[in-house]
Design an enzyme around this catalytic site. Sequence first.
Site, PDB file in Angstrom:
ATOM      1  N   PRO A  81      45.136  44.853  42.207  1.00  0.00           N
ATOM      2  CA  PRO A  81      43.714  44.724  42.572  1.00  0.00           C
ATOM      3  C   PRO A  81      43.453  44.228  43.986  1.00  0.00           C
ATOM      4  O   PRO A  81      42.313  43.849  44.289  1.00  0.00           O
ATOM      5  CB  PRO A  81      43.205  43.706  41.547  1.00  0.00           C
ATOM      6  CG  PRO A  81      44.378  42.804  41.316  1.00  0.00           C
ATOM      7  CD  PRO A  81      45.600  43.685  41.423  1.00  0.00           C
ATOM      8  N   CYS A  82      44.444  44.236  44.859  1.00  0.00           N
ATOM      9  CA  CYS A  82      44.251  43.641  46.183  1.00  0.00           C
ATOM     10  C   CYS A  82      43.192  44.379  47.005  1.00  0.00           C
ATOM     11  O   CYS A  82      42.572  43.783  47.898  1.00  0.00           O
ATOM     12  CB  CYS A  82      45.579  43.595  46.937  1.00  0.00           C
ATOM     13  SG  CYS A  82      46.373  45.203  47.140  1.00  0.00           S
TER      14      CYS A  82
END
Length: 344
Positions: A291-292
């Site tokens: 999810p960066c």
Amino acid sequence: MSTYNTLHAIFHSAREYLNPILKNSKFQDTGVLTPEEFVAAGDFLVYKCPTWSWAAGEPSKRRDYLPADKQYLVTRNVPCLKRVRAMEYSEEDMEDLLDNVGDAWVATHGGRKEGGVSNEPAEIEDIDGEAEGEGVEGISGKVEGLSLNPSGAVAPVSDSVGGGGATSTDEIPSMDDIPDMDEELELVDGSMVEEDDPAAFSSGAPASSGDGGATSGGDNDKILKTRTYDMSITYDKYYQTPRVWLFGYDEHRRPLTSIQIFEDISQDHAKKTVTIEAHPHENVSMASIHPCKHANVMKRIIDHLVENGKAAELRVDQYLLIFLKFMSSVLPTMDYDYTTSMDA
């Protein structure tokens, strides 16, 4: 690899534990969610798409900042009918500009040749033989001049018909000369045994081709294999965004390997932003989309909606609907998105 995953899970857990819980809403400013907003968006997703549901997970892995019965979202048996490589461009998929203007249309697959069917009408060949030009009368005359002789061959009428127009009694076969079909069949234990017919249907189970695309019981067997996935969405406390997890099965409900899972993920993300990690609420390792970059992408999507004058319609509970549409670019062959709009 297991040691690496274990160390990474410990590091991620410590980092998530030390990161403070987001209290103030920054949905439209940075594209992130608070835990309360994640629950509200999850409730709206379950309402709009009943295929999704809340799950509690393992009690030992429960997060205190989420309700006990709403730890993560899950949908099961998501169909995946084909591999990503079937949708990708090849070297022959050239793109040609139809105009020299900057906003010109683009024609794809320019290098492909037409196969099998031609746009030009085929030339009809002439009929060979003396029958050409004879018309209906000439063809009818030849048909009338034919008859079946006792041997079954086609012969002229004059060879099988007497001068008075009646058939000869010497040429009529006797009923005793006609072979009995039952005598031709072998009897075993009082029952008839017939020869093997190569055209007969075989009841044996078709063998699997092993490529995850089709079963191969014969040269013409084109039975499509269907993979399915269990997809879950968790809340990542560190990145403050949703996170997608995948667990796949083949058509026989056998778990997919990591290599097989990567076949169903866009190659721009496979092995780059998609990794195999331990699920935060279950005792199993799954493929996860890191999810960066989620917050940045969601922020751009929200800004685009605001520019188009839809800021008043945009609500935080619609976040997961937008998020899943964004995820379809990473998972293009998985049919999990049944939403048609973001209207309430």
